[in-house]
Design an enzyme around this catalytic site. Structure first.
Site, PDB file in Angstrom:
ATOM      1  N   HIS A  67     -16.491  15.564 -29.895  1.00 30.05           N
ATOM      2  CA  HIS A  67     -15.217  16.147 -29.486  1.00 30.05           C
ATOM      3  C   HIS A  67     -15.454  17.617 -29.146  1.00 30.05           C
ATOM      4  O   HIS A  67     -16.411  18.238 -29.630  1.00 30.05           O
ATOM      5  CB  HIS A  67     -14.192  16.044 -30.607  1.00 30.05           C
ATOM      6  CG  HIS A  67     -13.724  14.652 -30.859  1.00 30.05           C
ATOM      7  ND1 HIS A  67     -12.598  14.384 -31.593  1.00 30.05           N
ATOM      8  CD2 HIS A  67     -14.228  13.445 -30.488  1.00 30.05           C
ATOM      9  CE1 HIS A  67     -12.422  13.071 -31.661  1.00 30.05           C
ATOM     10  NE2 HIS A  67     -13.402  12.482 -30.997  1.00 30.05           N
ATOM     11  N   GLU A 100     -14.143  20.364 -30.142  1.00 26.19           N
ATOM     12  CA  GLU A 100     -14.239  21.262 -31.300  1.00 26.19           C
ATOM     13  C   GLU A 100     -15.598  21.143 -31.977  1.00 26.19           C
ATOM     14  O   GLU A 100     -16.211  22.161 -32.341  1.00 26.19           O
ATOM     15  CB  GLU A 100     -13.145  20.933 -32.337  1.00 26.19           C
ATOM     16  CG  GLU A 100     -11.738  21.015 -31.804  1.00 26.19           C
ATOM     17  CD  GLU A 100     -11.176  19.695 -31.298  1.00 26.19           C
ATOM     18  OE1 GLU A 100      -9.969  19.464 -31.486  1.00 26.19           O
ATOM     19  OE2 GLU A 100     -11.940  18.882 -30.711  1.00 26.19           O
ATOM     20  N   CYS A 115      -7.958  16.392 -34.223  1.00 21.31           N
ATOM     21  CA  CYS A 115      -7.849  15.144 -34.987  1.00 21.31           C
ATOM     22  C   CYS A 115      -8.340  15.377 -36.423  1.00 21.31           C
ATOM     23  O   CYS A 115      -8.793  16.472 -36.774  1.00 21.31           O
ATOM     24  CB  CYS A 115      -8.674  14.052 -34.317  1.00 21.31           C
ATOM     25  SG  CYS A 115     -10.463  14.315 -34.433  1.00 21.31           S
ATOM     26  N   CYS A 134     -11.985  16.545 -36.653  1.00 15.04           N
ATOM     27  CA  CYS A 134     -12.178  17.932 -36.213  1.00 15.04           C
ATOM     28  C   CYS A 134     -11.567  18.932 -37.188  1.00 15.04           C
ATOM     29  O   CYS A 134     -12.163  19.979 -37.445  1.00 15.04           O
ATOM     30  CB  CYS A 134     -11.625  18.111 -34.814  1.00 15.04           C
ATOM     31  SG  CYS A 134     -12.609  17.214 -33.574  1.00 15.04           S
TER      32      CYS A 134
END
Length: 144
Positions: A46, A48, A76, A79
């Site tokens: 992701h 991040e 999410c 993260c």
């Protein structure tokens, strides 16, 4: 946040969900990342996480406490866990994410006991951050 949107556009051009992230310390960009789980064949890639990994390598430390993370979409659960473990000081994000967001949508991170204080600001360039996602998913629905 505009730099994070530039990162999101990189993901978009690769057919990934367009989310971008930037880590900043003292007004200097330390690292950036965009969603790339398909390209990297890595479900943890992701935006991040990519930015956090780059920043940790850049400063040679897993603790990123003086930094601010700008991300186009509400992080999410995975993260937000990485953000907490990296001890990032400030999280700034654009659009909320009702299906997966773990800051205010599915979870309220303020209600969860954390080992350090995380300052959170949401809604920064919210419309721009929403639009890139909405356009991406509209295109996918029409063309898949």
């Amino acid at each position: 946040m505009r730099l994070a949107l530039d990162e999101a556009r990189q993901a978009l051009h690769l057919g990934e969900v367009p989310i971008g992230a930037i880590l900043v310390r003292d007004e200097e960009v330390i690292a950036s990342g965009f969603n790339q789980p398909i390209r990297a064949v890595d479900p943890t890639a992701h935006a991040e996480i990519v930015a956090i990994r780059k920043a940790a390598r850049e400063i040679d430390n897993y603790r990123l406490s003086p930094m601010t993370l700008y991300v186009t979409v509400e992080p999410c659960m995975m993260c937000i866990g990485a953000i907490v473990h990296a001890r990032i000081g400030t999280l700034i994000y654009g659009a909320s994410e009702p299906k997966f967001g773990a800051v205010e949508s599915l979870l309220d991170v303020a209600e969860v006991g954390m080992p350090h204080r995380l300052t959170i600001e949401s809604g920064v360039l919210e419309q721009d951050c929403k639009k890139i996602l909405q356009d991406f998913f509209a295109y996918r629905r029409e063309n898949v």
